[in-house]
Scaffold this motif. Structure first.
Motif, PDB file in Angstrom:
ATOM      1  N   MET A  80      31.877  37.839  24.086  1.00  8.14           N
ATOM      2  CA  MET A  80      31.796  37.101  25.328  1.00  8.14           C
ATOM      3  C   MET A  80      33.276  36.203  25.611  1.00  8.14           C
ATOM      4  O   MET A  80      33.609  35.741  24.644  1.00  8.14           O
ATOM      5  N   GLY A  81      33.636  36.250  26.764  1.00 10.42           N
ATOM      6  CA  GLY A  81      34.685  35.425  27.391  1.00 10.42           C
ATOM      7  C   GLY A  81      34.150  34.123  28.071  1.00 10.42           C
ATOM      8  O   GLY A  81      33.042  34.639  29.098  1.00 10.42           O
ATOM      9  N   VAL A  82      34.393  33.008  27.917  1.00 11.01           N
ATOM     10  CA  VAL A  82      33.937  32.018  28.810  1.00 11.01           C
ATOM     11  C   VAL A  82      35.257  31.228  29.423  1.00 11.01           C
ATOM     12  O   VAL A  82      36.223  30.727  28.418  1.00 11.01           O
ATOM     13  N   ASP A  83      35.240  31.101  30.473  1.00 12.11           N
ATOM     14  CA  ASP A  83      36.356  30.145  31.302  1.00 12.11           C
ATOM     15  C   ASP A  83      35.963  28.980  32.041  1.00 12.11           C
ATOM     16  O   ASP A  83      35.205  29.072  32.925  1.00 12.11           O
ATOM     17  N   LEU A  84      36.077  27.921  31.353  1.00 13.19           N
ATOM     18  CA  LEU A  84      35.785  26.615  31.789  1.00 13.19           C
ATOM     19  C   LEU A  84      36.701  26.104  32.587  1.00 13.19           C
ATOM     20  O   LEU A  84      37.891  25.416  32.180  1.00 13.19           O
ATOM     21  N   GLY A  85      36.907  26.319  33.979  1.00 13.24           N
ATOM     22  CA  GLY A  85      37.808  25.529  34.911  1.00 13.24           C
ATOM     23  C   GLY A  85      37.668  24.300  35.473  1.00 13.24           C
ATOM     24  O   GLY A  85      36.709  23.802  35.073  1.00 13.24           O
ATOM     25  N   SER A  86      38.668  24.103  36.286  1.00 13.96           N
ATOM     26  CA  SER A  86      38.500  22.507  36.827  1.00 13.96           C
ATOM     27  C   SER A  86      37.147  22.155  37.586  1.00 13.96           C
ATOM     28  O   SER A  86      36.707  21.232  37.560  1.00 13.96           O
ATOM     29  N   THR A  87      36.397  23.321  38.440  1.00  9.22           N
ATOM     30  CA  THR A  87      35.362  23.334  39.086  1.00  9.22           C
ATOM     31  C   THR A  87      34.147  24.146  38.859  1.00  9.22           C
ATOM     32  O   THR A  87      33.247  24.057  39.025  1.00  9.22           O
ATOM     33  N   THR A  88      34.490  25.291  38.159  1.00 14.43           N
ATOM     34  CA  THR A  88      33.562  26.355  37.952  1.00 14.43           C
ATOM     35  C   THR A  88      33.579  26.715  36.384  1.00 14.43           C
ATOM     36  O   THR A  88      34.547  26.592  35.684  1.00 14.43           O
ATOM     37  N   ALA A  89      32.459  27.313  35.892  1.00 11.09           N
ATOM     38  CA  ALA A  89      32.373  27.769  34.439  1.00 11.09           C
ATOM     39  C   ALA A  89      31.838  29.332  34.684  1.00 11.09           C
ATOM     40  O   ALA A  89      31.160  29.684  35.383  1.00 11.09           O
ATOM     41  N   VAL A 147      32.151  38.095  18.962  1.00  9.91           N
ATOM     42  CA  VAL A 147      33.305  37.159  19.274  1.00  9.91           C
ATOM     43  C   VAL A 147      33.000  36.375  20.568  1.00  9.91           C
ATOM     44  O   VAL A 147      32.613  37.005  21.372  1.00  9.91           O
ATOM     45  N   VAL A 148      33.589  35.117  20.571  1.00 11.18           N
ATOM     46  CA  VAL A 148      33.552  34.108  21.696  1.00 11.18           C
ATOM     47  C   VAL A 148      34.749  33.737  21.857  1.00 11.18           C
ATOM     48  O   VAL A 148      35.327  32.988  21.062  1.00 11.18           O
ATOM     49  N   ILE A 149      35.553  34.105  22.835  1.00  5.74           N
ATOM     50  CA  ILE A 149      36.659  33.571  23.340  1.00  5.74           C
ATOM     51  C   ILE A 149      36.685  32.856  24.460  1.00  5.74           C
ATOM     52  O   ILE A 149      35.912  32.980  25.512  1.00  5.74           O
TER      53      ILE A 149
END
Length: 309
Positions: free
Chosen positions: A1-10, A57-59
């Protein structure tokens, strides 16, 4: 899983053993939201039917990557966007990513390795936040801005590209009798021109792909393409490229296809045998590697250029 926690969205993406996307989710819950990233992860796990403990794996990536719970490791968003776009849109040479609070121009090679990048993360000009201000000043819905801007004809002078002061300038233009459609079009042109400044720092290249939340805007894509003088493509899911790239890097690390060998921390460091601090390259564990700009991970792939899923 890839997780992108940005400035306004996840954003969260799960891929299978072939790199194909099994499930993806985009959640908006405010600035760098812990609730947002939790919701995105829970939703994508539910959609895929996978338990958290079953993930290999979680990146994590993005502004809030260090807030992602139980991440195996982190990558910068530059690295992940490059890898994700290379997989989604093979052959891409230039990525223009415009999100809620920042914008990036990333030049990449055929494998999705970063050749160079430029980033505007100190000012909201030309980002999703900037278009929020425009919509509020014109008293229209954000989703109506596209049609409004594309209907504009006159090119008005928009001098302020600061989100803080732009609203005042837009209101002044309205008071002078300017047509809202012309104002919207002119602001979009100004944003495109400012984006060209980022592109100039890395060098123009084709094909061009636009990602990020602003890539959903037909007007933003249209005016950027006109400014660049070339076609600008948009992936089907332009907001998940970072999370997708993170997931692919995680998958490749499990399969032994990608090895992270360090970080480049000197923008002008080209691995010629000596770092700016006087140490040899071996000291920083980078060894001989292609040049990477500041804070972009160096990684090597043992597979061919057609490794993309």
């Amino acid at each position: 899983m890839g997780v992108d926690l940005g400035s306004t969205t996840a954003k969260a993406v799960i891929v299978d053993g072939t790199g194909a996307i099994v499930a993806h989710r985009v959640v908006q819950m405010g600035a760098v939201s812990r609730r947002g990233v939790t919701a995105a992860i829970e939703d994508v796990l539910r959609e895929s039917g996978v338990e958290r403990g079953d993930l290999g794996v979680v990146i994590a990536t993005g502004y809030g990557r260090r807030l992602v719970p139980d991440a195996t490791r982190t990558f910068t968003e530059i690295t992940c966007h490059a890898r994700g776009v290379a997989a989604m849109s093979p052959g891409t040479s230039l990525v223009i990513d415009i999100g809620g609070q920042d914008s990036k121009a990333i030049r990449i090679d055929s494998l999705g390795l970063v050749d160079d990048f430029a980033m505007n993360d100190r000012c909201a000009s030309g980002t999703g936040r900037f278009f929020d201000v425009l919509a509020r000043a014109l008293e229209c819905r954000l989703e109506d801005l596209d049609d409004l801007a594309l209907a504009g004809s006159d090119d008005l002078e928009v001098s302020s590209m600061c989100a803080t002061f732009a609203e005042t300038e837009i209101i002044s233009l309205l008071a002078e009798g300017s047509v809202p459609a012309d104002i919207a079009a002119s602001v979009h042109r100004a944003v495109a021109a400012r984006t060209l400044g980022l592109v100039a720092q890395v060098g123009r290249a084709n094909p061009v792909v636009m990602t990020g939340g602003v890539a959903h805007s037909r007007a933003a894509v249209h005016f950027l393409a006109k400014a660049l003088g070339t076609e600008v493509s948009v992936p089907r899911e332009p907001q998940i490229t970072g999370a997708y790239g993170a997931a692919l890097l995680g998958l490749e690390s499990l399969q032994g296809e990608t090895t992270v060998i360090g970080h480049a921390v000197e923008r002008e460091h080209r691995h010629t045998g000596q770092l700016a601090n006087g140490h040899d390259c071996t000291t920083c564990s980078l060894g001989q590697a292609k040049y990477q700009p500041i804070d972009v991970e160096l990684w090597t792939a043992s597979v061919a250029a057609d490794r993309r899923p």
